[in-house]
Design a protein around this motif. Structure first.
Motif, PDB file in Angstrom:
ATOM      1  N   ILE A  22      -7.889  42.307 -78.390  1.00 49.80           N
ATOM      2  CA  ILE A  22      -8.217  41.073 -78.544  1.00 49.80           C
ATOM      3  C   ILE A  22      -9.008  40.720 -77.741  1.00 49.80           C
ATOM      4  CG2 ILE A  22      -6.359  40.429 -80.623  1.00 49.80           C
ATOM      5  CD1 ILE A  22      -5.194  38.626 -78.258  1.00 49.80           C
ATOM      6  N   ILE A  23      -9.483  41.800 -77.162  1.00 48.88           N
ATOM      7  CA  ILE A  23     -10.119  40.997 -75.960  1.00 48.88           C
ATOM      8  C   ILE A  23     -11.195  40.772 -75.617  1.00 48.88           C
ATOM      9  CG2 ILE A  23     -10.957  43.668 -74.945  1.00 48.88           C
ATOM     10  CD1 ILE A  23     -10.886  43.621 -72.732  1.00 48.88           C
ATOM     11  N   SER A  24     -12.526  40.861 -77.299  1.00 52.44           N
ATOM     12  CA  SER A  24     -13.319  40.189 -77.120  1.00 52.44           C
ATOM     13  C   SER A  24     -13.051  38.692 -77.483  1.00 52.44           C
ATOM     14  CB  SER A  24     -14.114  40.275 -78.865  1.00 52.44           C
ATOM     15  OG  SER A  24     -13.419  40.339 -79.509  1.00 52.44           O
ATOM     16  N   LEU A  25     -11.799  38.117 -78.033  1.00 47.09           N
ATOM     17  CA  LEU A  25     -11.673  36.303 -78.197  1.00 47.09           C
ATOM     18  C   LEU A  25     -11.467  35.988 -76.632  1.00 47.09           C
ATOM     19  CD1 LEU A  25      -8.924  36.872 -80.797  1.00 47.09           C
ATOM     20  CD2 LEU A  25     -11.788  37.064 -81.188  1.00 47.09           C
ATOM     21  N   GLU A  26     -12.004  34.583 -77.234  1.00 49.79           N
ATOM     22  CA  GLU A  26     -12.564  33.830 -75.448  1.00 49.79           C
ATOM     23  C   GLU A  26     -11.440  32.725 -75.850  1.00 49.79           C
ATOM     24  OE1 GLU A  26     -16.569  32.076 -76.101  1.00 49.79           O
ATOM     25  OE2 GLU A  26     -16.999  33.539 -74.764  1.00 49.79           O
ATOM     26  N   SER A  27     -10.862  32.254 -76.723  1.00 48.46           N
ATOM     27  CA  SER A  27     -10.622  30.844 -76.595  1.00 48.46           C
ATOM     28  C   SER A  27      -8.971  31.525 -77.512  1.00 48.46           C
ATOM     29  CB  SER A  27     -11.067  29.999 -77.234  1.00 48.46           C
ATOM     30  OG  SER A  27     -12.216  29.325 -76.914  1.00 48.46           O
ATOM     31  N   VAL A  28      -7.586  31.758 -77.002  1.00 48.61           N
ATOM     32  CA  VAL A  28      -6.847  32.195 -78.379  1.00 48.61           C
ATOM     33  C   VAL A  28      -5.517  31.726 -77.438  1.00 48.61           C
ATOM     34  CG1 VAL A  28      -5.333  34.440 -78.464  1.00 48.61           C
ATOM     35  CG2 VAL A  28      -7.923  34.798 -77.751  1.00 48.61           C
ATOM     36  N   LEU A  29      -5.228  30.751 -78.288  1.00 53.41           N
ATOM     37  CA  LEU A  29      -2.931  30.624 -77.978  1.00 53.41           C
ATOM     38  C   LEU A  29      -2.792  31.038 -78.585  1.00 53.41           C
ATOM     39  CD1 LEU A  29      -1.926  27.869 -77.572  1.00 53.41           C
ATOM     40  CD2 LEU A  29      -1.930  27.147 -79.782  1.00 53.41           C
ATOM     41  N   ILE A  30      -1.378  32.140 -78.170  1.00 47.99           N
ATOM     42  CA  ILE A  30      -0.097  32.554 -78.512  1.00 47.99           C
ATOM     43  C   ILE A  30       1.158  32.482 -78.231  1.00 47.99           C
ATOM     44  CG2 ILE A  30       0.987  35.131 -78.090  1.00 47.99           C
ATOM     45  CD1 ILE A  30      -1.617  36.183 -76.949  1.00 47.99           C
ATOM     46  N   LEU A  31       2.219  31.817 -79.327  1.00 45.85           N
ATOM     47  CA  LEU A  31       3.264  31.437 -78.890  1.00 45.85           C
ATOM     48  C   LEU A  31       3.975  31.743 -80.091  1.00 45.85           C
ATOM     49  CD1 LEU A  31       2.248  27.461 -80.680  1.00 45.85           C
ATOM     50  CD2 LEU A  31       1.599  29.802 -81.678  1.00 45.85           C
ATOM     51  N   GLY A  32       4.835  31.586 -79.785  1.00 48.81           N
ATOM     52  CA  GLY A  32       6.588  32.208 -80.837  1.00 48.81           C
ATOM     53  C   GLY A  32       7.729  32.481 -79.725  1.00 48.81           C
ATOM     54  N   ASP A  33       8.464  32.933 -80.201  1.00 45.09           N
ATOM     55  CA  ASP A  33      10.475  33.431 -80.100  1.00 45.09           C
ATOM     56  C   ASP A  33      10.076  34.811 -79.163  1.00 45.09           C
ATOM     57  OD1 ASP A  33      13.002  34.056 -79.134  1.00 45.09           O
ATOM     58  OD2 ASP A  33      13.167  33.620 -81.193  1.00 45.09           O
TER      59      ASP A  33
END
Length: 899
Positions: free
Chosen positions: A99-110
């Protein structure tokens, strides 16, 4: 709202639908292989959300949702089941690469890793990995009923705040709540502009009207320039008059042309027609037009970037700057100032220098320095020819200034006509020892020091000084003759690496790091002090500089008179949005933005090296106004640090006597020693004890107390992945060959910067850098993570990172042996001379230094270079040409790397 461990089954949506409030929807993803796990996202119907397919991994579950349409961000839900984390860290690294081409990313979880536990190696590795990809982790409170932080929130290019953890007693995990903010689009600014309209036939019209008879008999350079300027302006007012307009400042795509604009206008016209008639035939026609327009824009964009890469293949800096402006976020536009604000900035810049000068203590009454007699004198310049000036114009970087007589691109086109008179102006200035007065006024344009700084704070602006092109041509002629005189007389400071041929930040750092690590091999510790001067170029005293040029450099006659004229009578004004402030005199300092300014500053600092040499226990190195002091000592010899403290006192005295000020707020000290080996060292450092830091940035490389460069590798990895994210946007626009050039300009250049210092890296850090190169290769070749990387690197003919390090070390070794490196690098290399007649006498071998301990010392350049050199075949060691050596060396290392 993102949920983990939903325990839903395939095609089972009843429970998720029941959970959704009115006006909301849900998308879910069950665990495919067995019960448990599962992810879901609940969102308002007013939001545009679309599930995006991602690669499946066995060690964790993921669900990606694209939120928004015009300016979207990507939300990735993660659930990692409990168990060993080694496979997960490998898979998660591959996922981040995908996903290196994505500029705005939110990663969340357990993530089921105790990131609050400092002894957890897996948690440390996760945070280190995400940091390398420029992600920021925001959860700092326990999220599990047992008091650990298991649920994490990572962001890239997003602004979140008010992160809180709430236990609602529905699970053994807590809710993690936060606010997500979007930056509004900046409003367009109105810009007042004035410019001459240069058409295709302007150069021909100018050449036809140019008449040198009006000034060909002038023998005074100021009178010559006055007549020359007057005639040029008169002609330009006829063939290219000045036009002013008030326009809205907006981003313009450089590949936009009249054909694309015409087709876009037709699309708009057809759209209005379809809305008015609502006929199907008009809708189909509009669809075809839009498709054609998109294809045309894509082709125009590809052609523009392809041409850009082709033209600048051998100019990496231009290629880097231009591509960077296309793929990166635009820098904030300088706010529009009124005329009063331009004058405010002018007063701010002048008051800043005035305040620095006032803080400098008065001259100290000490023993006057003993000046050694100058063995060589330079009293007159050599005249130049039209061929010399033409060669200079061809090599010089195009630059523009509002005070230029002719715009830069017009100057190049009409040079055949005005070239002889430019040559005459240069020779008049050199023979009479007078620098033209029209070249002494600089136009200063304020620029924000960093993106995102508050433009209302004047201290956030850096003055960018611009001088006329003709002035730089004249200075370049003088600079070349001055450099030749300095080299012949060996006048330069030995340990000064700024603005000098064959010298660089890498050679400076290589010398310092090698000395430090070799001292460590002898069982010694080292204290490194970085000194910074406050606006050093702007506080140089003209009279002291002229005396130094006369007494210590050896200038006299018309040459010294020319430099006196060059420094006197200077002024500047500030220009913002075409509004120019009043003029202010420059009573001190070397001219900023000039060709000669850096060279004159280096000559001004020559006596400083002699001051430091008075302290044998202290070593030093300088890069322009950045000064490094380092003192090595055994843990039982702390008293030797008094020499370092006293040396700093003498440096302050010398700086005060020469109207320079040490910026003590930016003074940094690093103690390079094993943990707890020298307790109580601060009391021996005096005032330096307050500036001790665990690591510091030294000319772009982060040094730490172990000289392991771990922090530097982390930051380097982050920067490279940021650039790879931008490069991936160009994959559909350019060919693979052009994309490879761009990759080298943005990523490989960063991996290669000062990589001769990387011989001290451990395997973990080397693998971190290798991951960057592997990711770059995958982006370039569009291959997935399952494809083995070795054949890809071999097909690209890319040396692995470790081999690139060896390549740089061996090239520097070759240069040192053939007089193409600074003397302080050549002194680190000692050819091997056997004590008796042996077959190795003509093998071009190097002496291996003795290493007492297995420390960083045996990984220094002084120790590594001979080992690598002696392992080369004799055919390589016997070469004389650097180009042939580099070519054959790469072939040799490539064969061994992929054997």
């Amino acid at each position: 709202m993102c949920l983990s461990e939903t325990w839903q089954r395939e095609e089972e949506f009843i429970h998720l639908n029941e959970l959704c409030p009115a006006g909301c929807s849900a998308v879910g993803k069950p665990r495919p292989c067995r019960r448990g796990g599962g992810l879901a996202v609940v969102y308002k119907d007013s939001c545009t959300c679309k599930v995006t397919q991602t690669q499946e991994y066995t060690s964790f579950e993921s669900q990606m949702v694209r939120v928004g349409s015009s300016n979207p961000f990507y939300c990735v839900s993660i659930y990692r089941p409990p168990g060993p984390a080694a496979v997960f860290l490998k898979d998660f690294s591959d996922f981040l690469t995908s996903i290196i081409s994505l500029e705005s990313v939110l990663i969340l979880g357990d993530f089921n890793l105790h990131v609050d536990d400092s002894s957890s190696c897996s948690a440390k590795e996760l945070l280190s990995l995400t940091e390398a990809f420029n992600f920021e982790q925001h959860v700092s409170e326990p999220t599990h009923q047992k008091g650990h932080i298991l649920d994490l929130v990572f962001t890239l290019g997003l602004d979140i705040s008010n992160v809180s953890v709430q236990d609602v007693h529905l699970s053994d995990h807590c809710f993690v709540l936060f606010d997500l903010h979007f930056s509004p689009e900046p409003k367009p600014l109105e810009v007042r502009s004035q410019r001459r309209v240069i058409s295709a036939n302007t150069a021909d019209s100018f050449s036809a009207m140019f008449d040198p008879l009006l000034f060909m008999d002038c023998l005074d350079v100021d009178n010559f320039m006055h007549c020359f300027t007057k005639q040029c302006v008169k002609i330009l007012d006829q063939v290219a008059p000045v036009k002013s307009n008030l326009s809205i400042q907006k981003k313009v795509c450089p590949w936009t042309n009249e054909v694309t604009l015409s087709l876009r206008r037709l699309c708009r016209k057809t759209e209005r027609l379809w809305k008015a008639t609502n006929l199907e035939v008009h809708r189909l026609y509009l669809r075809d037009l839009v498709s054609s327009y998109n294809e045309m824009v894509e082709n125009a964009r590809s052609d523009y970037i392809r041409q850009l890469v082709t033209v600048n293949k051998k100019n990496p800096k231009v290629l880097f700057d231009t591509i960077n402006s296309l793929v990166c976020s635009a820098a904030p536009v300088t706010p529009v100032f009124c005329e009063a604000d331009s004058n405010t900035l002018l007063r701010f810049f002048t008051d800043k220098i005035k305040m620095i000068k006032e803080k400098i203590p008065p001259l100290l009454c000490g023993t006057p320095a003993v000046i050694e007699p100058v063995s060589s004198l330079w009293s007159s310049f050599k005249s130049v020819t039209l061929t010399d000036i033409s060669a200079l114009v061809t090599k010089m970087k195009p630059s523009s200034c509002s005070s230029d007589v002719l715009p830069c691109r017009l100057f190049v086109k009409v040079f055949d006509v005005i070239g002889p008179w430019v040559t005459k102006m240069v020779n008049l200035s050199l023979s009479t020892g007078v620098f033209p007065s029209t070249f002494k006024h600089a136009i200063v344009e304020p620029l924000l020091k960093k993106t995102g700084l508050d433009p209302t704070v004047l201290s956030n602006f850096r003055p960018i000084s611009k001088l006329p092109l003709l002035s730089k041509i004249l200075e370049k002629v003088v600079s070349e003759q001055l450099s030749l005189f300095l080299d012949q007389g060996n006048i330069h400071e030995t340990f000064q690496s700024g603005f000098r041929k064959l010298h660089s930040t890498e050679t400076a750092l290589l010398k310092v790091s090698s000395d430090i690590m070799m001292s460590a091999d002898s069982g010694k510790c080292t204290v490194l002090v970085l000194l910074d001067l406050s606006s050093a170029f702007d506080t140089v005293d003209h009279q002291i500089l002229l005396r130094r040029l006369r007494d210590e450099v050896g200038l006299s006659g018309s040459v010294l008179h020319w430099f006196s004229s060059y420094l006197s009578g200077r002024s500047f004004s500030v220009t913002v949005n075409q509004i120019r402030s009043e003029s202010a005199d420059l009573l001190c300092g070397v001219p900023q933005g000039s060709v000669l300014g850096p060279v004159l500053f280096l000559l001004y600092l020559i006596p400083l090296g002699k001051v430091i040499q008075g302290f044998p226990d202290v070593s030093y190195h300088m890069f322009a106004d950045d000064i490094q002091l380092y003192c090595s000592f055994k843990p039982t010899e702390l008293q030797r640090l008094s020499s370092l403290v006293q040396c700093l006192v003498e440096i302050k005295h010398w700086l005060s006597d020469n109207t320079l000020q040490l910026n003590e707020d930016k003074t940094e000290t690093l103690v390079i020693a094993p943990d707890d080996s020298i307790p109580g060292i601060n009391q021996y450092l005096g005032d330096l004890g307050q500036s001790v830091k665990p690591s510091l940035r030294n000319l772009g490389v982060v040094f730490d107390k172990d000289m392991s460069l771990v922090q530097h590798c982390k930051q380097l990895t982050k920067n490279c992945f940021f650039q790879l994210r931008n490069i991936s946007k160009l994959r559909k626009m350019v060919s693979q060959n052009d994309l490879e050039l761009i990759t080298h300009a943005f990523v490989s250049s960063r991996l290669d910067y000062c990589n001769s210092l990387f011989s001290c890296l451990n395997k973990k850090e080397l693998s971190r850098l290798q991951l960057v190169q592997n990711s770059a290769a995958r982006v370039l070749t569009r291959t997935n993570r399952r494809t083995h990387i070795t054949p890809i690197l071999k097909a690209l003919h890319w040396l692995p990172v470790s081999s690139r390090i060896n390549f740089k070390i061996l090239v520097l070794t070759f240069r040192a042996l053939h007089g193409q490196a600074p003397p302080y690098i050549s002194d680190l290399i000692q050819p091997y001379t056997p004590t008796r007649a042996l077959r190795s006498v003509d093998q071009n071998l190097l002496t291996l230094p003795h290493t007492r301990f297995q420390t960083r010392g045996d990984r220094s350049f002084q120790a590594v270079a001979p080992r690598l050199w002696n392992d080369l075949p004799l055919s390589l060691r016997s070469m004389e040409s650097i180009d042939s050596f580099k070519k054959q060396l790469k072939t040799y290392l490539f064969a061994h790397a992929f054997a």
